[in-house]
Design a protein around this motif. Structure first.
Motif, short mmCIF file in Angstrom:
data_model
loop_
_atom_site.label_atom_id
_atom_site.label_comp_id
_atom_site.label_asym_id
_atom_site.label_seq_id
_atom_site.Cartn_x
_atom_site.Cartn_y
_atom_site.Cartn_z
N GLN A 396 0.24 -0.63 0.26
CA GLN A 396 -0.52 0.09 0.22
C GLN A 396 0.99 1.17 0.06
OE1 GLN A 396 -3.06 0.72 2.04
NE2 GLN A 396 -3.85 -1.48 2.30
N LYS A 399 1.04 2.45 -3.31
CA LYS A 399 -0.16 3.87 -4.33
C LYS A 399 0.32 4.94 -3.97
CE LYS A 399 -2.26 -0.06 -5.71
NZ LYS A 399 -3.33 -0.75 -4.72
N ALA A 400 -0.64 5.96 -4.92
CA ALA A 400 -0.16 7.28 -5.13
C ALA A 400 -1.52 8.29 -5.12
CB ALA A 400 1.09 7.30 -5.63
N GLN A 401 -2.18 8.17 -5.51
CA GLN A 401 -3.21 8.34 -6.22
C GLN A 401 -4.58 8.17 -5.42
OE1 GLN A 401 -2.54 11.45 -7.31
NE2 GLN A 401 -0.53 10.79 -6.84
N THR A 402 -5.54 9.24 -4.54
CA THR A 402 -6.31 9.11 -4.34
C THR A 402 -6.06 10.75 -4.35
OG1 THR A 402 -6.05 7.36 -3.26
CG2 THR A 402 -7.38 8.69 -1.66
N THR A 420 -11.28 8.33 -4.06
CA THR A 420 -10.12 7.40 -5.11
C THR A 420 -10.82 6.54 -5.91
OG1 THR A 420 -7.69 6.41 -4.04
CG2 THR A 420 -10.19 5.34 -3.49
N ASN A 422 -7.82 4.04 -6.23
CA ASN A 422 -7.39 3.35 -5.71
C ASN A 422 -5.73 3.71 -5.92
OD1 ASN A 422 -5.37 1.20 -3.83
ND2 ASN A 422 -5.91 -0.42 -5.35
N ASP A 444 -7.30 -3.66 -2.87
CA ASP A 444 -7.79 -3.52 -1.07
C ASP A 444 -7.34 -5.04 -0.81
OD1 ASP A 444 -6.41 -1.33 -1.67
OD2 ASP A 444 -8.60 0.39 -1.60
N SER A 479 -10.42 0.54 3.86
CA SER A 479 -9.92 1.29 3.23
C SER A 479 -8.57 1.75 4.70
CB SER A 479 -10.53 2.17 2.93
OG SER A 479 -10.05 3.22 2.37
N MET A 481 -8.54 5.48 4.01
CA MET A 481 -9.41 6.10 4.08
C MET A 481 -9.78 7.55 5.04
SD MET A 481 -10.35 7.16 0.05
CE MET A 481 -11.31 5.32 0.08
N PRO A 499 -4.81 11.77 0.70
CA PRO A 499 -4.57 11.08 0.08
C PRO A 499 -2.95 10.46 0.44
CG PRO A 499 -3.98 12.54 -1.11
CD PRO A 499 -4.35 13.17 0.03
N GLY A 500 -2.99 8.72 0.57
CA GLY A 500 -2.17 8.22 0.40
C GLY A 500 -1.46 7.24 1.24
N ILE A 504 -2.08 7.43 5.25
CA ILE A 504 -3.10 8.60 5.48
C ILE A 504 -2.78 8.96 7.05
CG2 ILE A 504 -5.59 8.42 5.33
CD1 ILE A 504 -5.48 7.51 2.85
N PHE A 569 6.15 9.48 -1.94
CA PHE A 569 4.91 10.64 -1.91
C PHE A 569 4.39 10.60 -0.71
CE2 PHE A 569 0.15 10.39 -1.71
CZ PHE A 569 -0.09 11.64 -2.13
O1 DON Z 1 -8.42 3.12 0.46
C1 DON Z 1 -7.90 2.46 0.53
O2 DON Z 1 -7.48 2.82 1.74
C2 DON Z 1 -6.61 3.26 -1.06
N1 DON Z 1 -7.32 2.54 -2.27
C3 DON Z 1 -6.42 4.90 -0.91
C4 DON Z 1 -4.94 4.69 -1.76
C5 DON Z 1 -4.52 5.88 -1.70
O3 DON Z 1 -4.86 6.49 -0.52
C6 DON Z 1 -3.76 6.18 -2.94
N2 DON Z 1 -3.10 7.71 -2.15
N3 DON Z 1 -2.37 8.30 -2.38
#
Ligand code: DON
Length: 599
Positions: A396, A399-402, A420, A422, A444, A479, A481, A499-500, A504, A569
């Motif tokens: 995890q 992963k960079a994008q949310t 997200t 994901n 996830d 998750s 988030m 995000p993150g 997070i 990130f």
């Molecule tokens: O729900 C989650 O925990 C992941 N799908 C989130 C991924 C995420 O935050 C990627 N972020 N920068």
């Protein structure tokens, strides 16, 4: 078709119009001007015509937004100008980001929204769900090994999206404006385009390599180039259908049909999966901390529980923290030990609350946390404590994008929203004809329960708990988030999120500590160095490019027994602190965010 016509007055924000004027053909300018005239008319309409209930007296000096890009901030400003509240602004921002941040904002993903409306906290779970045909071993080959990329790229990685129903339910329940009005800015950006930021192109380039030859990503996003205008006419039409027919159009209308067609023969999602999808209102997780009420994400988020655990254990351990400088080696060592306990619990106890029992109250109980905190020892070598490890969640951290935004309105309502796809640009699958990306949220889940591979072997000791998060029809993946609010005497004091992935939790925790334990002003609290540690990989502390680890600190941590690593990130926090009646929005300097007071 360049301008959708669904009997709606589409009302672009003047600044967006200005950029459209610079970049679009003359005909478009004429159309945009016509829209602007229509906007002036629509905004001149008396507020009570739009409002569902009488307006209360303002509680704050201004409304405010902390947004991950300028377009979504402009959207919020437009919505407030039209008499909308924080929920209208949030929903409009989510739709805008589905256009301007196709890597993370979405129609085809899911997320969580934490709200304070008329003094009452709410939580909306619009997390994706596994399709009915999903099976526990669907990503394993016949030898029981994970098929690389299958849960992250392409049709089979996609879980049933929740974002549109989430926005529909939130706006219908609490919004003041008409549904069509909150869709209008997004339709404008999809139809007339927006200027691509270089960072978005960098993420596109990286993702495109991953998707090459496997998905239709390039057919839609090859022209996403820094400094140029990206127009998404099919997406504009999809948003137009949702605007005119309502949010259920995505699940039961023409868009649903397009998703099912895209999936047919390649993925698992059917029309029935879509028509059955409903976002869920849940009781938010709440706890007292430092004289504030923390309102945060309950399961299937793991990190609301984790955040409360970290905050309370940190407070329990105050005597150990006394005199320690922020982010000194002994400070990092104590936080890392707290994190170990939080992540051990995450692995063992947290899953979809509609599928498995989750002891949220016990995990956030003061006595339990005091006992867990008492296990933390300043002089213990890293990794030697018998903190029960779960499965490796280190994937995890890649992963960079949310994306996250926070918004408060002058009436004291607040929304903290994280959603997200994901991974970057999700599964890379675009719904043909509908122009939006689908998530890869199936990744996830625990896709290979320990021991499930070799036939006849029992699950490894201590890892059977992965069962909580194995794939099952209709189940929501766990998750990280964590959209969060803090209340002081029942009033909004902070809206925060980022995000993150698994970072997070540790990011929000560090920013809250910076604000409330170290009394930093919001911009400093965001700019301060961040680190991340979780139970596995053991003894590893991650740092970040924005604020690299100082050599001396790295040496001290290594001397304590840690491995020090750089990660690409570490968050893009968007937060609003409310100081008395004055909102103080702040955007993470790590990203392209915009913080704005709106009067
Ligand atoms: O729900 C989650 O925990 C992941 N799908 C989130 C991924 C995420 O935050 C990627 N972020 N920068």
């Amino acid at each position: 078709m360049s301008v959708p016509t669904h009997g709606v007055v589409y009302a672009p924000f003047p600044r967006a119009l200005a950029s459209a004027r610079l970049s679009c053909r003359t005909r478009r300018v004429a159309l945009a001007s016509a829209w602007f005239a229509a906007l002036a008319v629509s905004l001149a309409a008396p507020l009570p015509a739009l409002a569902k209930t009488p307006l209360p007296k303002p509680a704050l000096d201004a409304s405010a937004v902390a947004a991950p890009d300028s377009y979504s901030a402009d959207t919020a400003q437009q919505i407030f100008a039209a008499g909308g509240n924080a929920v209208d602004a949030a929903v409009a921002m989510a739709f805008t980001l589905a256009v301007t941040r196709p890597d993370a904002g979405n129609l085809g993903g899911g997320g969580f929204m934490t709200l304070l409306v008329d003094g009452k906290p709410y939580f909306l779970d619009y997390r994706e769900r596994a399709p009915q045909q999903a099976t526990r071993d669907m990503y394993l080959d016949d030898k029981g090994n994970v098929v690389p990329g299958m849960s992250t790229v392409g049709h089979r990685a996609v879980a049933v999206p929740g974002s549109v129903d989430g926005m529909w339910q939130a706006q219908r329940r609490f919004g003041r404006l008409k549904w069509k009005q909150v869709l209008a800015p997004a339709i404008h950006y999809a139809s007339d385009g927006f200027q691509v930021d270089p960072r978005l192109q960098q993420r596109r380039d990286a993702a495109a390599k991953n998707f090459a030859g496997k998905t239709n990503f390039d057919a839609y996003f090859a022209n996403l180039k820094a400094g140029t205008t990206l127009r998404q006419p099919e997406l504009a039409q999809t948003l137009g259908r949702i605007a005119s027919d309502g949010g259920r159009e995505f699940y039961e209308g023409r868009t649903a049909g397009m998703i099912a067609t895209q999936m047919y023969g390649h993925g698992l999602i059917t029309s029935q999966d879509l028509s059955q999808y409903k976002a869920v209102w849940r009781e938010p997780l709440a706890a007292d901390w430092h004289g504030y009420r923390v309102i945060t994400a309950p399961p299937p988020s793991s990190s609301g529980i984790g955040l409360v655990q970290m905050l309370k254990m940190r407070t329990d351990l105050q005597p150990a923290f006394d005199g320690l400088a922020l982010n000194s080696a002994p400070y990092v060592h104590l936080i890392a030990q707290i994190s170990d306990r939080v992540f051990a619990d995450r692995q063992r106890y947290i899953g979809d609350p509609d599928a498995v029992p989750v002891p949220a109250a016990k995990l956030t109980d003061d006595a339990y946390l005091a006992q867990r905190a008492a296990e933390v020892k300043a002089d213990e070598a890293p990794g030697t404590a018998a903190v029960k490890p779960g499965l490796d969640t280190s994937a995890q951290t890649e992963k960079a994008q949310t994306t996250h935004f926070s918004v408060v309105d002058k009436w004291g309502n607040a929304v903290s929203n994280t959603y997200t796809l994901n991974g970057d640009f999700g599964s890379g699958v675009v719904v043909d004809g509908a122009g939006f990306l689908l998530n890869d949220a199936m990744d996830d889940f625990v896709i290979k329960p320990s021991g499930a591979g070799a036939a006849g072997t029992a699950p490894a000791p201590g890892t059977a708990d992965a069962e909580l998060n194995t794939i099952a029809p209709g189940r929501r993946p766990i998750s990280s988030m964590t959209p969060t609010l803090l209340l002081k005497d029942g009033k909004i004091a902070l809206a925060i999120g980022t995000p993150g992935g698994s970072r997070i939790l540790t990011t929000i925790f560090q920013v809250m500590t910076n604000l409330y334990d170290f009394d930093m002003p919001p911009p400093d609290a965001l700019a301060a160095m961040r680190f991340h540690h979780q139970l596995l990989p053991q003894k590893t502390i991650y740092f970040e490019p924005y604020h690299p680890v100082p050599d001396e600190l790295a040496a001290q941590l290594k001397a304590l027994g840690y491995t020090v690593e750089q990660q690409p990130f570490n968050g893009d926090v968007q937060m609003i602190r409310v100081n008395g009646t004055t909102p103080e929005p702040a955007s993470d300097p790590r990203g392209a965010g915009v913080a704005r007071l709106i009067r």
